[in-house]
Design an enzyme around this catalytic site. Structure first.
Site, short mmCIF file in Angstrom:
data_model
loop_
_atom_site.label_atom_id
_atom_site.label_comp_id
_atom_site.label_asym_id
_atom_site.label_seq_id
_atom_site.Cartn_x
_atom_site.Cartn_y
_atom_site.Cartn_z
N GLN A 103 0.10 2.81 6.24
CA GLN A 103 -0.99 3.11 5.30
C GLN A 103 -1.66 1.82 4.86
O GLN A 103 -2.66 1.85 4.16
CB GLN A 103 -0.42 3.82 4.06
CG GLN A 103 0.25 5.14 4.36
CD GLN A 103 1.05 5.63 3.16
OE1 GLN A 103 0.54 6.27 2.26
NE2 GLN A 103 2.33 5.31 3.14
N VAL A 105 -3.68 -1.74 4.79
CA VAL A 105 -4.92 -2.24 5.39
C VAL A 105 -4.86 -3.77 5.54
O VAL A 105 -5.82 -4.39 5.96
CB VAL A 105 -6.15 -1.85 4.53
CG1 VAL A 105 -6.29 -0.33 4.46
CG2 VAL A 105 -6.08 -2.44 3.12
N HIS A 129 -5.25 4.21 7.14
CA HIS A 129 -6.27 3.94 6.12
C HIS A 129 -7.22 2.82 6.51
O HIS A 129 -7.87 2.24 5.64
CB HIS A 129 -5.59 3.65 4.78
CG HIS A 129 -4.84 4.84 4.22
ND1 HIS A 129 -3.89 4.75 3.23
CD2 HIS A 129 -4.91 6.16 4.55
CE1 HIS A 129 -3.41 5.96 2.96
NE2 HIS A 129 -4.00 6.82 3.75
N CYS A 141 -26.23 2.22 11.07
CA CYS A 141 -27.45 2.00 11.84
C CYS A 141 -27.14 2.11 13.34
O CYS A 141 -26.02 1.82 13.78
CB CYS A 141 -28.10 0.65 11.51
SG CYS A 141 -27.24 -0.79 12.16
N CYS A 162 -25.51 -6.13 6.88
CA CYS A 162 -25.31 -5.77 8.29
C CYS A 162 -26.12 -6.73 9.17
O CYS A 162 -27.33 -6.86 8.96
CB CYS A 162 -25.76 -4.33 8.52
SG CYS A 162 -25.71 -3.83 10.25
N GLY A 201 8.78 1.55 1.91
CA GLY A 201 7.85 0.97 0.94
C GLY A 201 6.65 1.83 0.61
O GLY A 201 5.57 1.29 0.37
N THR A 202 6.84 3.13 0.60
CA THR A 202 5.73 4.00 0.16
C THR A 202 6.20 4.92 -0.95
O THR A 202 7.35 5.39 -0.92
CB THR A 202 5.12 4.81 1.32
OG1 THR A 202 4.12 5.69 0.78
CG2 THR A 202 6.14 5.64 2.08
N PRO A 228 13.29 0.28 -3.04
CA PRO A 228 14.17 0.00 -4.19
C PRO A 228 14.18 1.14 -5.21
O PRO A 228 15.12 1.26 -5.99
CB PRO A 228 13.57 -1.27 -4.81
CG PRO A 228 12.31 -1.57 -4.11
CD PRO A 228 12.17 -0.66 -2.93
N GLU A 229 13.13 1.97 -5.20
CA GLU A 229 13.03 3.08 -6.17
C GLU A 229 13.18 4.41 -5.44
O GLU A 229 12.88 4.51 -4.25
CB GLU A 229 11.65 3.08 -6.83
CG GLU A 229 11.17 1.75 -7.35
CD GLU A 229 11.80 1.37 -8.68
OE1 GLU A 229 12.31 2.29 -9.35
OE2 GLU A 229 11.80 0.18 -9.01
P1 OAD Z 1 2.43 2.49 -3.66
O1 OAD Z 1 1.98 1.32 -4.48
O2 OAD Z 1 2.09 3.85 -4.14
O3 OAD Z 1 4.02 2.46 -3.48
C1 OAD Z 1 4.67 1.29 -3.10
C2 OAD Z 1 6.14 1.63 -2.94
O4 OAD Z 1 6.78 0.45 -2.47
C3 OAD Z 1 6.86 2.04 -4.23
O5 OAD Z 1 7.59 3.24 -4.00
C4 OAD Z 1 7.80 0.86 -4.52
O6 OAD Z 1 9.03 1.30 -5.13
C5 OAD Z 1 8.04 0.33 -3.12
N1 OAD Z 1 8.43 -1.10 -3.04
C6 OAD Z 1 8.16 -2.11 -3.90
N2 OAD Z 1 8.68 -3.27 -3.45
C7 OAD Z 1 9.31 -2.99 -2.27
C8 OAD Z 1 10.03 -3.76 -1.31
N3 OAD Z 1 10.24 -5.07 -1.48
N4 OAD Z 1 10.53 -3.14 -0.21
C9 OAD Z 1 10.33 -1.81 -0.04
N5 OAD Z 1 9.66 -1.03 -0.91
C10 OAD Z 1 9.14 -1.60 -2.01
O7 OAD Z 1 1.88 2.24 -2.16
P2 OAD Z 1 1.67 3.28 -1.00
O8 OAD Z 1 2.72 4.32 -0.99
O9 OAD Z 1 1.44 2.49 0.23
O10 OAD Z 1 -4.51 4.39 -0.18
O11 OAD Z 1 0.30 3.95 -1.42
C11 OAD Z 1 -0.26 4.89 -0.58
C12 OAD Z 1 -1.76 4.79 -0.63
O12 OAD Z 1 -2.20 4.91 -1.99
C13 OAD Z 1 -2.32 3.45 -0.18
O13 OAD Z 1 -2.47 3.34 1.22
C14 OAD Z 1 -3.64 3.44 -0.85
C15 OAD Z 1 -3.23 3.92 -2.22
O14 OAD Z 1 -4.24 4.49 -2.99
C16 OAD Z 1 -5.80 4.10 0.00
O15 OAD Z 1 -6.30 3.08 -0.41
C17 OAD Z 1 -6.54 5.16 0.75
#
Ligand code: OAD
Length: 255
Positions: A103, A105, A129, A141, A162, A201-202, A228-229
């Site tokens: 996810q 960028v 994304h 364009c 552009c 990490g999501t 971690p969470e």
């Molecule tokens: P989030 O910021 O929602 O979640 C990040 C996750 O990473 C959390 O669950 C943290 O506990 C975890 N985390 C933090 N440090 C870490 C580490 N060292 N190792 C592993 N995990 C760790 O980010 P995403 O889930 O990526 O979309 O968010 C999803 C989407 O929401 C993004 O792509 C973005 C955002 O709005 C768009 O911009 C379209």
């Protein structure tokens, strides 16, 4: 620290012929210094998505939106892939049936890949994304390609224009309210058909990405979360800790 007992079942399944799919989110880049979106210092704690990451926000105030993206591009340009990205890059070479959905960028998976030059798009990474290193003509364009790479950091003039028609360009990322590229979603869905699915990490609350965990489980994959969470993801194995320490620990246990 990861004990062998915790990860032995996962390690046993990471065989050379296993179909392994990894889904990453902002947390994998946290140790590289890229802020996550949610959590204590998350971007969405300090900025409002509706004023910065929607087509309506861009139409209203392209300068403000570009100032924010230019700031993020400058910050990410100083960040290096961490041990977690490097382990996944090595697994993409080690396992013939390895697929990576992200996810993110930031381009750090691509940077970690030995085959790709810095931040270059790698066909192996399914980028749901988009990329902060790509741009598109706002008016789409006829003279411009659908999207193209632009590594300018920082932009000398904001909002940037552009080169083909002189109108505005926009970041090549998916904004709130926009549809994902259906071809990329199809590739991700196909990748969810696997033996081992690891979500890393999501926060597992943004769809369709979060839904791929359930798709994989329903199709019989062994599902693992590294974070971690705790999150809403329903998995067979939850490994609590940073990706930058857990992934190297798993890698060290592979024969
Ligand atoms: P989030 O910021 O929602 O979640 C990040 C996750 O990473 C959390 O669950 C943290 O506990 C975890 N985390 C933090 N440090 C870490 C580490 N060292 N190792 C592993 N995990 C760790 O980010 P995403 O889930 O990526 O979309 O968010 C999803 C989407 O929401 C993004 O792509 C973005 C955002 O709005 C768009 O911009 C379209």
């Amino acid at each position: 620290m990861l004990s062998q007992a915790q990860s032995s079942e996962l390690v046993r399944r990471l065989t050379p012929d296993a179909r392994i799919t990894v889904l990453t989110g902002a947390g994998i880049s946290a140790a590289s210094g890229v802020p996550t979106f949610r959590g204590a210092d998350g971007l969405w704690k300090n900025f409002k998505p509706e004023t910065l990451a929607t087509p309506q926000a861009f139409a209203r105030d392209p300068k403000l939106v570009w100032e924010w993206y230019d700031w993020r591009r400058q910050m990410i340009a100083t960040c290096e892939p961490n041990a977690g990205h490097h382990v996944l890059a090595s697994w993409s070479r080690r396992f013939p049936n390895f697929r990576l959905i992200t996810q993110n960028v930031d381009g750090l998976h691509e940077s970690a890949s030995a085959k790709a030059t810095a931040r270059q798009a790698s066909p192996g990474v399914i980028r749901l994304h988009g990329s902060i290193w790509e741009v598109m003509c706002w008016r789409r364009c006829a003279a411009s390609p659908p999207r193209w790479r632009d590594d300018t950091v920082p932009y000398p003039q904001i909002p940037p224009r552009c080169p083909h028609c002189g109108d505005l360009i926009r970041p090549g990322v998916v904004w709130f309210g926009e549809a994902l590229d259906p071809e990329i979603v199809d590739r991700a869905e196909a990748a969810a058909d696997c033996d081992v699915f690891i979500t890393i990490g999501t926060s597992a609350i943004v769809y369709p990405a979060a839904g791929f965990i359930d798709v994989a489980r329903r199709r019989g994959a062994y599902t693992v979360e590294i974070n971690p969470e705790s999150t809403p993801a329903v998995v067979n194995l939850a490994l609590r800790g940073g990706a930058e320490t857990i992934l190297p620990a798993i890698d060290a246990q592979l024969l």
